[in-house]
Design a protein around this motif. Structure first.
Motif, PDB file in Angstrom:
ATOM      1  N   ALA A 104       0.794  -1.313  -0.060  1.00  0.00           N
ATOM      2  CA  ALA A 104      -0.036  -0.047   0.080  1.00  0.00           C
ATOM      3  C   ALA A 104       0.639   1.293  -0.046  1.00  0.00           C
ATOM      4  O   ALA A 104       0.535   2.245  -0.623  1.00  0.00           O
ATOM      5  CB  ALA A 104      -0.863  -0.192   1.262  1.00  0.00           C
ATOM      6  N   ASN A 152      -7.370   7.765  -6.092  1.00  0.00           N
ATOM      7  CA  ASN A 152      -8.099   6.758  -5.009  1.00  0.00           C
ATOM      8  C   ASN A 152      -7.141   5.506  -5.005  1.00  0.00           C
ATOM      9  O   ASN A 152      -6.693   4.978  -5.924  1.00  0.00           O
ATOM     10  CB  ASN A 152      -9.420   6.283  -5.539  1.00  0.00           C
ATOM     11  CG  ASN A 152     -10.597   7.502  -5.465  1.00  0.00           C
ATOM     12  OD1 ASN A 152     -11.044   7.843  -6.217  1.00  0.00           O
ATOM     13  ND2 ASN A 152     -10.190   8.156  -4.105  1.00  0.00           N
ATOM     14  N   GLY A 153      -6.888   5.054  -3.679  1.00  0.00           N
ATOM     15  CA  GLY A 153      -6.085   3.933  -3.643  1.00  0.00           C
ATOM     16  C   GLY A 153      -4.641   4.016  -3.704  1.00  0.00           C
ATOM     17  O   GLY A 153      -3.760   3.025  -3.628  1.00  0.00           O
ATOM     18  N   GLY A 182      -2.611   5.192  -1.367  1.00  0.00           N
ATOM     19  CA  GLY A 182      -1.757   5.169   0.034  1.00  0.00           C
ATOM     20  C   GLY A 182      -1.831   6.168   0.786  1.00  0.00           C
ATOM     21  O   GLY A 182      -1.057   6.232   1.771  1.00  0.00           O
ATOM     22  N   LYS A 183      -2.840   7.139   0.415  1.00  0.00           N
ATOM     23  CA  LYS A 183      -2.759   8.360   1.358  1.00  0.00           C
ATOM     24  C   LYS A 183      -3.196   7.945   2.766  1.00  0.00           C
ATOM     25  O   LYS A 183      -2.287   8.235   3.932  1.00  0.00           O
ATOM     26  CB  LYS A 183      -3.589   9.578   0.771  1.00  0.00           C
ATOM     27  CG  LYS A 183      -3.316   9.767  -0.585  1.00  0.00           C
ATOM     28  CD  LYS A 183      -4.174  11.020  -1.102  1.00  0.00           C
ATOM     29  CE  LYS A 183      -5.669  10.725  -1.252  1.00  0.00           C
ATOM     30  NZ  LYS A 183      -5.889   9.571  -2.327  1.00  0.00           N
ATOM     31  N   THR A 184      -4.419   7.238   2.754  1.00  0.00           N
ATOM     32  CA  THR A 184      -4.915   7.137   4.197  1.00  0.00           C
ATOM     33  C   THR A 184      -3.772   6.096   4.978  1.00  0.00           C
ATOM     34  O   THR A 184      -3.754   6.256   6.149  1.00  0.00           O
ATOM     35  CB  THR A 184      -6.212   6.466   4.122  1.00  0.00           C
ATOM     36  OG1 THR A 184      -7.123   7.452   3.447  1.00  0.00           O
ATOM     37  CG2 THR A 184      -6.857   6.481   5.458  1.00  0.00           C
ATOM     38  N   THR A 185      -3.420   5.316   4.191  1.00  0.00           N
ATOM     39  CA  THR A 185      -2.385   4.204   4.978  1.00  0.00           C
ATOM     40  C   THR A 185      -1.333   4.822   5.472  1.00  0.00           C
ATOM     41  O   THR A 185      -0.816   4.987   6.580  1.00  0.00           O
ATOM     42  CB  THR A 185      -2.074   3.215   3.842  1.00  0.00           C
ATOM     43  OG1 THR A 185      -3.120   2.466   3.359  1.00  0.00           O
ATOM     44  CG2 THR A 185      -1.322   1.904   4.400  1.00  0.00           C
ATOM     45  N   GLU A 244      -8.260  14.197   3.655  1.00  0.00           N
ATOM     46  CA  GLU A 244      -9.513  14.489   3.038  1.00  0.00           C
ATOM     47  C   GLU A 244     -10.435  15.370   3.534  1.00  0.00           C
ATOM     48  O   GLU A 244     -11.850  14.628   3.805  1.00  0.00           O
ATOM     49  CB  GLU A 244     -10.164  13.214   2.012  1.00  0.00           C
ATOM     50  CG  GLU A 244      -9.047  12.497   1.432  1.00  0.00           C
ATOM     51  CD  GLU A 244      -9.428  11.963   0.084  1.00  0.00           C
ATOM     52  OE1 GLU A 244     -10.235  12.362  -0.585  1.00  0.00           O
ATOM     53  OE2 GLU A 244      -8.850  10.998  -0.451  1.00  0.00           O
TER      54      GLU A 244
HETATM   55  N1  LIG Z   1      -7.193  -2.956   5.442  1.00  0.00           N
HETATM   56  C1  LIG Z   1      -6.613  -3.032   4.344  1.00  0.00           C
HETATM   57  N2  LIG Z   1      -6.319  -4.370   3.730  1.00  0.00           N
HETATM   58  C2  LIG Z   1      -5.781  -4.585   2.606  1.00  0.00           C
HETATM   59  N3  LIG Z   1      -5.781  -3.664   1.880  1.00  0.00           N
HETATM   60  C3  LIG Z   1      -5.837  -2.402   2.127  1.00  0.00           C
HETATM   61  C4  LIG Z   1      -6.269  -2.157   3.443  1.00  0.00           C
HETATM   62  N4  LIG Z   1      -6.195  -0.575   3.388  1.00  0.00           N
HETATM   63  C5  LIG Z   1      -5.834  -0.249   2.237  1.00  0.00           C
HETATM   64  N5  LIG Z   1      -5.447  -1.186   1.443  1.00  0.00           N
HETATM   65  C6  LIG Z   1      -4.943  -1.055   0.070  1.00  0.00           C
HETATM   66  O1  LIG Z   1      -4.210  -0.213   0.102  1.00  0.00           O
HETATM   67  C7  LIG Z   1      -3.993   0.715  -0.949  1.00  0.00           C
HETATM   68  C8  LIG Z   1      -3.757   2.125  -0.454  1.00  0.00           C
HETATM   69  O2  LIG Z   1      -5.200   2.337   0.236  1.00  0.00           O
HETATM   70  P1  LIG Z   1      -5.620   3.557   0.823  1.00  0.00           P
HETATM   71  O3  LIG Z   1      -6.781   3.654   1.409  1.00  0.00           O
HETATM   72  O4  LIG Z   1      -4.080   4.147   1.614  1.00  0.00           O
HETATM   73  O5  LIG Z   1      -5.553   4.747  -0.213  1.00  0.00           O
HETATM   74  P2  LIG Z   1      -5.871   6.380  -0.326  1.00  0.00           P
HETATM   75  O6  LIG Z   1      -4.845   6.901  -0.952  1.00  0.00           O
HETATM   76  O7  LIG Z   1      -6.124   6.691   0.961  1.00  0.00           O
HETATM   77  O8  LIG Z   1      -7.230   6.439  -1.323  1.00  0.00           O
HETATM   78  P3  LIG Z   1      -8.539   7.272  -1.443  1.00  0.00           P
HETATM   79  O9  LIG Z   1      -8.416   8.365  -2.034  1.00  0.00           O
HETATM   80  O10 LIG Z   1      -9.636   6.300  -1.977  1.00  0.00           O
HETATM   81  O11 LIG Z   1      -8.979   7.307   0.142  1.00  0.00           O
HETATM   82  C9  LIG Z   1      -5.329   0.344  -1.652  1.00  0.00           C
HETATM   83  O12 LIG Z   1      -4.760  -0.513  -2.745  1.00  0.00           O
HETATM   84  C10 LIG Z   1      -5.853  -0.476  -0.904  1.00  0.00           C
HETATM   85  O13 LIG Z   1      -6.768  -1.529  -1.414  1.00  0.00           O
END
Ligand SMILES: Nc1ncnc2c1ncn2[C@@H]1O[C@H](COP(=O)(O)OP(=O)(O)OP(=O)(O)O)[C@@H](O)[C@H]1O
Ligand SMILES: [Mg+2]
Lengths: 314, 255
Positions: A20, A40-41, A43-46, A158
């Motif tokens: 991620a 989206n996806g 990795g920002k939230t992670t 966000e």
């Molecule tokens: N609990 C989890 N289990 C498995 N994969 C995860 C989990 N959380 C996030 N991911 C994966 O990690 C990647 C990054 O996710 P993340 O939520 O960090 O994205 P994001 O940048 O916050 O997206 P968004 O703009 O949609 O909020 C994605 O491919 C997602 O599928």
């Protein structure tokens, strides 16, 4: 005061086989408004969850306000306010009580509640149940919750998510006000460059867990080479001449001129006149010659476009 | 320690306008009301009992220990944790500069406190029940107000319930689903009911003595297991489960 409010090195997080966040090294200067951008996806939230110690990195370290964040050393969090995705509110309590829950837990002074409510302009609605709050009010109360600690660093995921255009504008103004009047460093994520472009001093762009760019907004503009659009009567001929002369050119179409536009990528600004001279020498009619600066949105889209091998392989 | 007090203080505020608080009054109320109405409706003559108060309390305690208390613990802990899961509170609470275990322990203390209050409620209602029956049904031969022995019994039952309170607090906080939390509690209570009734015979299966959901009822059946064993098992068990819960919560990824 340390120079960097947030610093990560080689921050990595796997979810099973999914990577991620991949070797992310962020540098968020103290006093900046840092836009953390990615589709989206990305990795920002992670990343944000790791910055706050909600999840553990698979690898790498996080330094907040000059000290490394570990499971045993979380004292810096006393100066960090956070809003991750949707605000965490108790629907059966009033706005005031929601803040009070955190205030009691932190044992901070009562006056903090009123102060936070005033900053987000919710003092008038504080006695209403959260159930009756609109999305925008909830979002602002979430921000008030983050402000209860009098933070020197705000980490917002966000914050404008789900708000209408006026709400987005208000949120932006509020964030700007926090940064300028209260001197809070703000780290905020978004999937839209246009949303942070007006307030951010620095940006980091992430896709597929990897940092593609980090720097100031002018740096980001520099990152992209300008180009020249030439409108001519014989585009094929012009393309041949320009390519022969060593420029990178292609024919594009335009609403006004149809297929008569030749797009030349500029590697140095001085050559615009040379292009014109060359085409005229060959007897072509040049109707228009304009220099184009790609918008930040274009740069963003280009940076985050699906050209990375990871996603194609996956 | 101070942080724990602040956390408890904050937990108490969250109980405002919730079902959680009413349940601790309602459940003992229902149990005692059942006993009261059956005594009132009884048409068969009362045999002179050696201890009429014993007759009043016995049925209530039995239902309380075997059924009402485990279900109350299940519901209370499930509701307490649902407040946190529903609004995704963990991602806020765990970014605060407060150790995660204090928040966990505060939940456990509040759950213990609520069940304790409910037990006190049961005690008060039992005394009231006996008092009214003394007056309405003088032929029962109730005399005096043995508040101390009844309080003692209620308190012992409460202590014997510590283990299941700790177990259910952990289950509730660990799994976000209300269905898991209540399902486990209802399943375990029914299993306890069956075990308790079937092992009531002399051929008792020894391990049922260490079935957590049967500890309260063992307070009533002291011939089955000595009091210190029951209390020791419940309290030490609760402390161990509590420590494991605190340890687990500090290591958990908050997604
Ligand atoms: N609990 C989890 N289990 C498995 N994969 C995860 C989990 N959380 C996030 N991911 C994966 O990690 C990647 C990054 O996710 P993340 O939520 O960090 O994205 P994001 O940048 O916050 O997206 P968004 O703009 O949609 O909020 C994605 O491919 C997602 O599928
Ligand atoms: Mg996200």
């Amino acid at each position: 005061m340390q120079e960097l409010a947030i610093e990560t090195s080689d921050l990595t997080r796997h979810f099973g086989r999914v990577v991620a966040v991949n070797q992310l090294s962020l540098h968020v200067p103290t006093g900046s408004i840092y836009g953390f951008l990615g589709p989206n996806g990305a990795g920002k939230t992670t990343t944000i969850r790791m910055l706050l110690g909600l999840i553990r990195p698979s690898d790498g370290i996080v330094c907040l306000l000059g000290a490394p964040l570990t499971r045993t050393n979380r004292s810096q969090l006393a100066h960090v306010g956070a809003l991750v995705e949707t605000p965490s509110l108790y629907p059966h309590l009033t706005g005031y009580e929601n803040l009070q829950v955190t205030q009691r837990l932190l044992d901070s002074p009562h006056a903090q509640i009123q102060r936070a409510l005033e900053i987000v302009q919710l003092a008038g609605d504080a006695q209403r149940c959260i159930r009756q709050y609109s999305l925008g009010m909830r979002q602002r109360l979430g921000l008030a919750l983050a402000l209860l600690r009098e933070p020197s660093l705000l980490i917002l995921d966000e914050p404008s998510n789900g708000l209408d255009p006026a709400g987005i504008r208000d949120m932006r103004a509020l964030i700007q006000r926090l940064a300028t009047t209260l001197h809070i460093t703000v780290f905020l994520s978004s999937h839209l460059l246009s949303e942070v472009e007006q307030i951010a001093t620095h940006v980091g762009i992430i896709n597929h867990g990897q940092l593609l760019f980090e720097g100031t907004l002018p740096d980001l503009r520099q990152h992209q080479t300008d180009c020249v659009c030439v409108v001519v009567d014989q585009p094929q001929v012009a393309l041949g001449i320009l390519t022969e002369a060593g420029w990178q050119a292609e024919i594009t179409s335009d609403i006004a001129y149809g297929h008569n536009v030749v797009h030349v990528t500029l590697h140095e600004p001085a050559v615009v006149a040379a292009i014109n001279a060359l085409l005229v020498q060959h007897g072509l009619a040049v109707y228009e010659l304009r220099r184009e600066q790609p918008s930040l949105e274009d740069i963003f889209l280009q940076l985050t476009g699906d050209h990375s091998p990871e996603r194609n392989a996956a | 320690m101070k942080a724990l007090l602040h956390a408890i203080n904050s937990e108490v505020l969250k109980l405002k306008r919730t079902l959680t608080f009413w349940l601790i009054l309602a459940v003992p109320g229902v149990v005692v009301a059942m006993q009261f109405s059956s005594a009132l409706a009884r048409t068969r003559p009362f045999h002179p009992e050696p201890d009429p108060w014993q007759w009043v309390t016995q049925g209530v305690f039995f239902i309380w220990c075997l059924l009402a208390l485990p279900l109350l613990v299940t519901l209370e802990t499930a509701l307490l944790s649902a407040t946190e899961h529903a609004g995704q509170q963990w991602k806020h609470l765990f970014t605060l500069p407060v150790p995660r275990w204090t928040i966990y322990s505060a939940k456990l203390v509040v759950a213990l406190g609520l069940i304790g209050l409910s037990s006190l409620m049961l005690w008060l209602l039992l005394l009231l029940d006996g008092r009214i029956l003394t007056w309405l049904r003088p032929e029962m031969g109730l005399v005096g107000l043995p508040w101390l022995p009844i309080l003692r019994q209620v308190a012992l039952i409460f202590l014997a319930a510590w283990l299941i309170i700790a177990i259910h607090t952990w289950i509730g906080l660990r799994w976000p689903s209300f269905a898991v939390a209540s399902g486990v509690g209802i399943g375990a209570t029914i299993a306890g009911l069956i075990l308790g009734i079937s092992s009531g015979a002399s051929t008792a299966v020894p391990w049922t003595n260490f079935y957590p959901w049967l500890q309260p009822v063992l307070i009533l059946a002291r011939d089955r297991q000595p009091l210190p064993t029951t209390l020791g098992f419940s309290i030490v068990g609760a402390i161990i489960v509590g420590i494991v819960g605190c340890w687990e919560v500090t290591r958990r990824d908050v997604l």
